[in-house]
Enzyme design. Structure first.
Site, mmCIF file in Angstrom:
data_model
loop_
_atom_site.group_PDB
_atom_site.id
_atom_site.type_symbol
_atom_site.label_atom_id
_atom_site.label_comp_id
_atom_site.label_asym_id
_atom_site.label_seq_id
_atom_site.Cartn_x
_atom_site.Cartn_y
_atom_site.Cartn_z
ATOM 1 N N ARG A 14 0.838 -1.273 -0.092
ATOM 2 C CA ARG A 14 -0.069 0.026 0.108
ATOM 3 C C ARG A 14 0.875 1.357 -0.050
ATOM 4 O O ARG A 14 1.015 1.908 -0.947
ATOM 5 C CB ARG A 14 -0.913 0.076 1.174
ATOM 6 C CG ARG A 14 -2.157 0.713 0.966
ATOM 7 C CD ARG A 14 -1.763 2.324 1.481
ATOM 8 N NE ARG A 14 -1.366 2.702 2.862
ATOM 9 C CZ ARG A 14 -1.092 3.792 3.268
ATOM 10 N NH1 ARG A 14 -0.896 4.804 2.371
ATOM 11 N NH2 ARG A 14 -0.554 3.951 4.501
ATOM 12 N N GLU A 144 -3.518 10.919 10.164
ATOM 13 C CA GLU A 144 -2.692 11.501 9.328
ATOM 14 C C GLU A 144 -2.230 12.894 9.716
ATOM 15 O O GLU A 144 -2.804 13.646 10.282
ATOM 16 C CB GLU A 144 -3.343 11.512 8.049
ATOM 17 C CG GLU A 144 -2.533 12.042 6.863
ATOM 18 C CD GLU A 144 -3.502 12.595 5.364
ATOM 19 O OE1 GLU A 144 -2.522 12.764 4.389
ATOM 20 O OE2 GLU A 144 -4.442 12.492 5.534
#
Length: 507
Positions: A14, A144
């Site tokens: 990923r 994030e």
């Protein structure tokens, strides 16, 4: 102190695939996934981002089908988004059961990218988690830009963690998204979080923009992180992620209180496979997996290895399915050469070993690397060279080859103290060289032997810069004999073989 078991999550498929220019095929992804779980024995793998493409969907489907059949499905994870269930539906169709939900871990991202308040964001996250739970999907949450959040909006981060504490979440993932952290910050930030929420599971996700990822990982583990995200060969956006091989070696050698399940023996095998599939070459000096990292070049180091392994450390190549090598070149000493001879099952007396050593040093000045496979050719060439007295010397030559023109040469040689120079053209550079020699020997009223066979070979597995051994068979009347020449240039190796012939007929 009791050891702490740390989860290793590999995100090569990923985050690693976000390396510029890399795109794994569905079959490549399945092959890598199998190796990671069955051979390397990482705890979890993150294999894709939801909604990316039809190809990604098929790749995930293939992996989840295999994983389900082999009881690995709960260890296969997919990056998802807060998107009102679109990612969840994608996952269900693809057969995945663990989502890694991407959320905003800094007030800066929340305000300027999402343009939402914390309460609005938390409400949408809560709905996404609840929907996943109702569909039998487990949730991990990415914060994030968490590292910038801790630097610049810590109150927001802790407000977020207070909210997540109330949610049905398996793990909270703390990414240094831009690779900005120092080791001291990594320790300080994670220590503060673990002290506040000792019962929650926190993964640390390092990037390598300042080449600090492995150091930051060590600090994060010391501070109490429960899991790590790594990639094979350190692949990933920009400078990449924390590299699997180096991190595993560091944990095993310097962190005795940390327990991991990764199988060191196959790190190199997996690294080479990913290198081939990705097209991103492993730097020769890359720790643990680079081509040169278990190669001794200096002769003094090889000598030290012969004397109680003076240049060995705990970082032994056998741990990673590799072997120590001893480079041959201008820095080589006799010890390097002896090590390589041992591997080939060859022995030389001291005089011959000195001759071979000198030749390797000479070749090393012209050719950066002399390989172990070159050694038999070098030995043959050297011992052959000392089997006659030198009466004839090829002093210099100029070889020309241009499209549309016949190859030509000018040659200067000395025979028994007298120097001659001639030029000629021919069907090839070596043919032109031989015709110039014939002119010289005609002046001496002496004929040259006939060339009746010409063979060139390079060591098996070599590349375009390999040493060439040219073996020429000559016929002088009724007698046949062979001479050998060795050089990285094929024509030059033939000229060296010819020089030996000239000395044989003169002696």
């Amino acid at each position: 102190m009791a050891s702490k078991r740390i989860e290793i999550m590999d995100t090569t498929l990923r985050d690693g695939e976000q390396t510029s220019g890399v795109s794994f095929s569905a079959s490549e992804k399945l092959t890598i996934a199998k190796l990671l779980l069955e051979e390397l024995k990482v705890d979890r793998i993150e294999i894709a981002s939801a909604r990316v493409s039809e190809g990604e969907f098929q790749a995930v489907k293939n992996i989840t089908k295999w994983a389900k059949e082999n009881q690995y499905l709960d260890r296969v994870e997919v990056l998802t988004f807060v998107d009102k269930g679109v990612s969840i539906n994608w996952m269900i169709e693809a057969g995945a059961t663990v989502q890694n939900l991407l959320t905003k871990g800094s007030l800066n991202h929340l305000t300027y990218q999402l343009k939402k308040t914390a309460d609005q964001h938390f409400k949408e996250i809560s709905e996404a988690i609840a929907l996943a739970y109702s569909k039998g999907i487990k949730t991990n949450v990415y914060l994030e830009d968490w590292s910038n959040g801790m630097r610049n909006s810590k109150d927001y981060v802790f407000e977020f963690l207070e909210f997540l504490k109330t949610q049905n979440v398996e793990r909270i993932m703390l990414p240094d998204t831009l690779g900005i952290l120092t080791p001291s910050e990594s320790y300080e930030f994670i220590k503060e979080i673990k002290n506040t929420y000792p019962d929650l599971h926190f993964d640390f996700h390092a990037h390598n923009d300042y080449d600090l990822s492995v150091s930051n990982v060590m600090s994060a583990l010391t501070a109490g992180a429960d899991g790590l995200h790594l990639t094979v060969n350190g692949m990933g956006e920009r400078a990449g992620n924390a590299p699997m091989a180096s991190t595993i070696a560091v944990i095993n050698d310097f962190m005795p209180d940390i327990e991991i399940g990764v199988n060191e023996k196959v790190l190199f095998t997996v690294s080479k496979l990913v290198e081939n599939f990705s097209g991103i070459m492993i730097p020769a000096n890359k720790p643990v997996i680079g081509a040169n990292v278990f190669t001794q070049t200096a002769g003094i180091h090889a000598d030290g290895d012969n004397k109680k392994n003076l240049y060995f450390s705990d970082l032994m190549p056998e741990r990673f399915g590799r072997t120590r090598k001893y480079a041959l070149g201008k820095a080589s000493g006799k010890a390097n050469i002896q090590k390589n001879l041992q591997e080939l099952g060859l022995q030389l007396n001291d005089d011959d070993l000195k001759k071979v050593t000198q030749r390797i040093i000479e070749l090393g000045d012209k050719k950066e690397v002399v390989t172990k496979e070159d050694l038999p050719y070098i030995i043959s060439d050297v011992l052959d060279s000392y089997s006659y007295e030198e009466h004839t010397k090829v002093n210099s030559y100029v070889l020309t080859h241009a499209k549309g023109l016949k190859p030509s040469t000018t040659v200067s040689i000395t025979i028994d103290g007298e120097t001659y120079e001639e030029g000629a053209s021919g069907d090839g550079q070596f043919d032109a060289f031989m015709k110039a020699l014939h002119k010289i020997y005609n002046k001496r009223a002496k004929s040259l032997p006939d060339l009746i066979d010409y063979a060139v070979r390079i060591p098996p597995g070599s590349h375009s810069d390999a040493l060439c051994e040219t073996i020429i068979t000559w016929k002088n009347g009724k007698n046949e004999f062979k001479t050998r020449g060795l050089d990285s240039d094929q024509t030059v190796s033939a000229i060296k073989a010819t020089e030996k012939m000239l000395n044989i007929i003169t002696s």
